[in-house]
Design an enzyme around this catalytic site. Structure first.
Site, PDB file in Angstrom:
ATOM      1  N   ASN A   1       3.314   4.353  -0.570  1.00 32.51           N
ATOM      2  CA  ASN A   1       3.567   5.157  -1.774  1.00 32.51           C
ATOM      3  C   ASN A   1       5.038   5.541  -1.909  1.00 32.51           C
ATOM      4  O   ASN A   1       5.725   5.595  -0.888  1.00 32.51           O
ATOM      5  CB  ASN A   1       2.727   6.437  -1.696  1.00 32.51           C
ATOM      6  CG  ASN A   1       1.360   6.238  -2.305  1.00 32.51           C
ATOM      7  OD1 ASN A   1       1.204   5.500  -3.270  1.00 32.51           O
ATOM      8  ND2 ASN A   1       0.368   6.899  -1.737  1.00 32.51           N
TER       9      ASN A   1
ATOM     10  N   HIS B   1      -0.232   4.400 -10.116  1.00 30.70           N
ATOM     11  CA  HIS B   1      -1.051   5.147  -9.155  1.00 30.70           C
ATOM     12  C   HIS B   1      -0.454   6.541  -9.045  1.00 30.70           C
ATOM     13  O   HIS B   1       0.503   6.757  -8.363  1.00 30.70           O
ATOM     14  CB  HIS B   1      -0.994   4.425  -7.811  1.00 30.70           C
ATOM     15  CG  HIS B   1      -1.864   5.041  -6.771  1.00 30.70           C
ATOM     16  ND1 HIS B   1      -3.196   5.294  -6.968  1.00 30.70           N
ATOM     17  CD2 HIS B   1      -1.597   5.422  -5.500  1.00 30.70           C
ATOM     18  CE1 HIS B   1      -3.702   5.822  -5.867  1.00 30.70           C
ATOM     19  NE2 HIS B   1      -2.747   5.913  -4.960  1.00 30.70           N
TER      20      HIS B   1
ATOM     21  N   VAL C   1       0.834  -1.210   0.000  1.00 30.10           N
ATOM     22  CA  VAL C   1       0.000   0.000   0.000  1.00 30.10           C
ATOM     23  C   VAL C   1       0.871   1.264   0.000  1.00 30.10           C
ATOM     24  O   VAL C   1       0.492   2.306  -0.526  1.00 30.10           O
ATOM     25  CB  VAL C   1      -0.954   0.012   1.226  1.00 30.10           C
ATOM     26  CG1 VAL C   1      -1.790   1.279   1.265  1.00 30.10           C
ATOM     27  CG2 VAL C   1      -1.867  -1.218   1.226  1.00 30.10           C
TER      28      VAL C   1
HETATM   29  N1  LIG Z   1      -1.753   2.817  -2.536  1.00 30.09           N
HETATM   30  C1  LIG Z   1      -2.657   3.722  -2.217  1.00 30.09           C
HETATM   31  O1  LIG Z   1      -3.622   3.922  -2.938  1.00 30.09           O
HETATM   32  C2  LIG Z   1      -2.517   4.511  -0.936  1.00 30.09           C
HETATM   33  C3  LIG Z   1      -3.618   5.157  -0.370  1.00 30.09           C
HETATM   34  C4  LIG Z   1      -3.440   5.820   0.846  1.00 30.09           C
HETATM   35  C5  LIG Z   1      -2.203   5.847   1.472  1.00 30.09           C
HETATM   36  N2  LIG Z   1      -1.148   5.229   0.875  1.00 30.09           N
HETATM   37  C6  LIG Z   1       0.197   5.229   1.482  1.00 30.09           C
HETATM   38  O2  LIG Z   1       0.164   4.351   2.605  1.00 30.09           O
HETATM   39  C7  LIG Z   1       1.173   4.751   3.537  1.00 30.09           C
HETATM   40  C8  LIG Z   1       0.556   4.886   4.923  1.00 30.09           C
HETATM   41  O3  LIG Z   1      -0.376   5.949   4.955  1.00 30.09           O
HETATM   42  P1  LIG Z   1      -0.995   6.404   6.365  1.00 30.09           P
HETATM   43  O4  LIG Z   1      -1.996   7.451   6.085  1.00 30.09           O
HETATM   44  O5  LIG Z   1      -1.370   5.201   7.158  1.00 30.09           O
HETATM   45  O6  LIG Z   1       0.311   7.060   7.041  1.00 30.09           O
HETATM   46  P2  LIG Z   1       0.604   7.238   8.590  1.00 30.09           P
HETATM   47  O7  LIG Z   1       1.694   8.233   8.690  1.00 30.09           O
HETATM   48  O8  LIG Z   1      -0.654   7.465   9.336  1.00 30.09           O
HETATM   49  O9  LIG Z   1       1.175   5.798   9.037  1.00 30.09           O
HETATM   50  C9  LIG Z   1       2.396   5.284   8.620  1.00 30.09           C
HETATM   51  C10 LIG Z   1       2.923   4.404   9.743  1.00 30.09           C
HETATM   52  O10 LIG Z   1       4.096   3.725   9.274  1.00 30.09           O
HETATM   53  C11 LIG Z   1       4.931   3.568  10.414  1.00 30.09           C
HETATM   54  N3  LIG Z   1       6.304   3.254  10.016  1.00 30.09           N
HETATM   55  C12 LIG Z   1       7.273   4.082   9.519  1.00 30.09           C
HETATM   56  N4  LIG Z   1       8.404   3.387   9.326  1.00 30.09           N
HETATM   57  C13 LIG Z   1       8.154   2.119   9.680  1.00 30.09           C
HETATM   58  C14 LIG Z   1       8.939   0.937   9.710  1.00 30.09           C
HETATM   59  N5  LIG Z   1      10.218   0.929   9.313  1.00 30.09           N
HETATM   60  N6  LIG Z   1       8.371  -0.207  10.165  1.00 30.09           N
HETATM   61  C15 LIG Z   1       7.086  -0.229  10.568  1.00 30.09           C
HETATM   62  N7  LIG Z   1       6.292   0.870  10.564  1.00 30.09           N
HETATM   63  C16 LIG Z   1       6.825   2.016  10.134  1.00 30.09           C
HETATM   64  C17 LIG Z   1       4.830   4.901  11.118  1.00 30.09           C
HETATM   65  O11 LIG Z   1       5.287   4.818  12.453  1.00 30.09           O
HETATM   66  C18 LIG Z   1       3.337   5.189  10.995  1.00 30.09           C
HETATM   67  O12 LIG Z   1       2.623   4.688  12.122  1.00 30.09           O
HETATM   68  C19 LIG Z   1       1.762   6.064   2.965  1.00 30.09           C
HETATM   69  O13 LIG Z   1       2.939   5.764   2.241  1.00 30.09           O
HETATM   70  C20 LIG Z   1       0.669   6.552   2.035  1.00 30.09           C
HETATM   71  O14 LIG Z   1       1.163   7.402   1.036  1.00 30.09           O
HETATM   72  C21 LIG Z   1      -1.284   4.555  -0.314  1.00 30.09           C
END
Ligand SMILES: NC(=O)c1ccc[n+]([C@@H]2O[C@H](COP(=O)([O-])OP(=O)(O)OC[C@H]3O[C@@H](n4cnc5c(N)ncnc54)[C@H](O)[C@@H]3O)[C@@H](O)[C@H]2O)c1
Length: 308
Positions: free
Chosen positions: A120, A175, A118
């Protein structure tokens, strides 16, 4: 439960994925994050919701990959959001490091898992997980198309005042800004929307779909969308756990399909117990194909920066 799903990253998307899997009683859930206490707190809170939801899923929050051992599916949502002053390339490098280290740990403990990515930039992060895990392409699949097409379906249903259940939408490509929504293959009760809506209305829906993520980022002020992204990831998890053979648009490692090789790009795939069970090739017009190739070129640029 005899099935286990690990969710890496207990942020907005990760915790919402965990909640939905537990609510639907699809599997036991392990929620892992590097933050101290946070995944444990969220995991415990979710476990305590289960009696009310009538779910016997067991939910555990942890910092320890040993707890993720022998997962059937691992959903990777770990990553940073873009911060002020950070370029797209800075974000790419940061999330590359995160997804690389997460994948190394995941593979050690769950060598037979199916990975649903998931984080990005999605297609590039799929490529990282695929190369680092050395799993077959059947077991490394990216979530983007399900979300993008859900957005398009919501806009079509609103425009025509019909049930979302009657709508079907196709979105191909990477995406990002270059995604390729396909109105010809988007239908209401089987009727292509090209027969139901004017060109202007369709263009507006396509434009809003392509900018769907940015629209929410702007409204929220901080952070990005997570309800629909989590629902999309869970639809993929459910299709795999229930061996549904469901055809969904997902990021897949193409090896010649659509004239694209060695690159993750969004295409329709069949999801079942083995993960990606088939890539469906649909006929594209010259314009649609040109848009898809342009989108693939944008993914390739990122992949070349991280040398994956
Ligand atoms: N593919 C898609 O369509 C789509 C849609 C929405 C969000 N996303 C992506 O999903 C990701 C998460 O989004 P979110 O809103 O939950 O962000 P968020 O900041 O709320 O959560 C991210 C989490 O990842 C954790 N993290 C960071 N490094 C880590 C590691 N090495 N090991 C384990 N955990 C770690 C952080 O502590 C945080 O809790 C982002 O990269 C966002 O861009 C993708």
């Amino acid at each position: 439960m005899n099935r286990k799903v690990t969710v890496i990253g207990s942020g907005h998307v990760g915790e919402t994925v965990a909640r939905s899997i537990a609510d639907k009683e699809l599997a036991d859930v392990v929620l892992l994050d590097i933050l101290e206490g946070v995944p444990m707190g969220k995991g415990l809170d979710l476990l305590e919701a289960c009696p009310i939801e009538g779910s016997d899923s067991r939910v555990l929050g942890t910092n320890d990959y040993a707890d993720t051992a022998k997962s059937d599916i691992v959903v990777i949502t770990a990553g940073l959001a873009r911060k002020p002053g950070m370029s797209r390339d800075d974000l790419l490098m940061k999330n590359f490091e995160i997804v690389k280290s997460v994948t190394e740990q995941v593979v050690k403990h769950s060598p037979n898992a199916i990975l649903v990515i998931v984080s990005n930039p999605l297609d590039a992060m799929c490529q990282v997980a695929y190369r680092v895990s050395k799993f077959p392409r059947e077991r490394v699949i990216g979530m983007a198309g399900v979300l993008d097409s859900a957005r398009m379906r919501a806009f079509i249903a609103t425009e025509l005042n019909v049930s979302v259940e009657n709508t079907h939408a196709f979105v191909l490509g990477g995406h990002g800004d270059t995604m390729v929504p396909l109105p010809r293959y988007s239908t209401v009760a089987g009727i292509p929307i090209t027969e139901l809506l004017s060109k202007e209305k369709i263009d507006a829906i396509v434009k809003r779909t392509a900018g769907g993520g940015a629209e929410i980022v702007k409204l929220l002020g901080t952070g990005s969308a997570y309800y629909a992204p989590a629902s999309a990831a869970v639809e993929m998890v459910e299709a795999i756990l229930k061996d549904k053979k469901k055809i969904l648009p997902c990021a897949a490692f193409l090896q010649g399909e659509y004239g694209i090789r060695d690159l993750y790009v969004g295409v329709p795939v069949k999801l079942g117990a083995k993960g990606l069970e088939q890539i469906i090739e649909i006929k594209l017009t010259d314009d649609e194909n040109a848009a898809l190739q342009k989108s693939a070129a944008a993914v390739k640029e990122l992949v070349e920066i991280i040398k994956m």
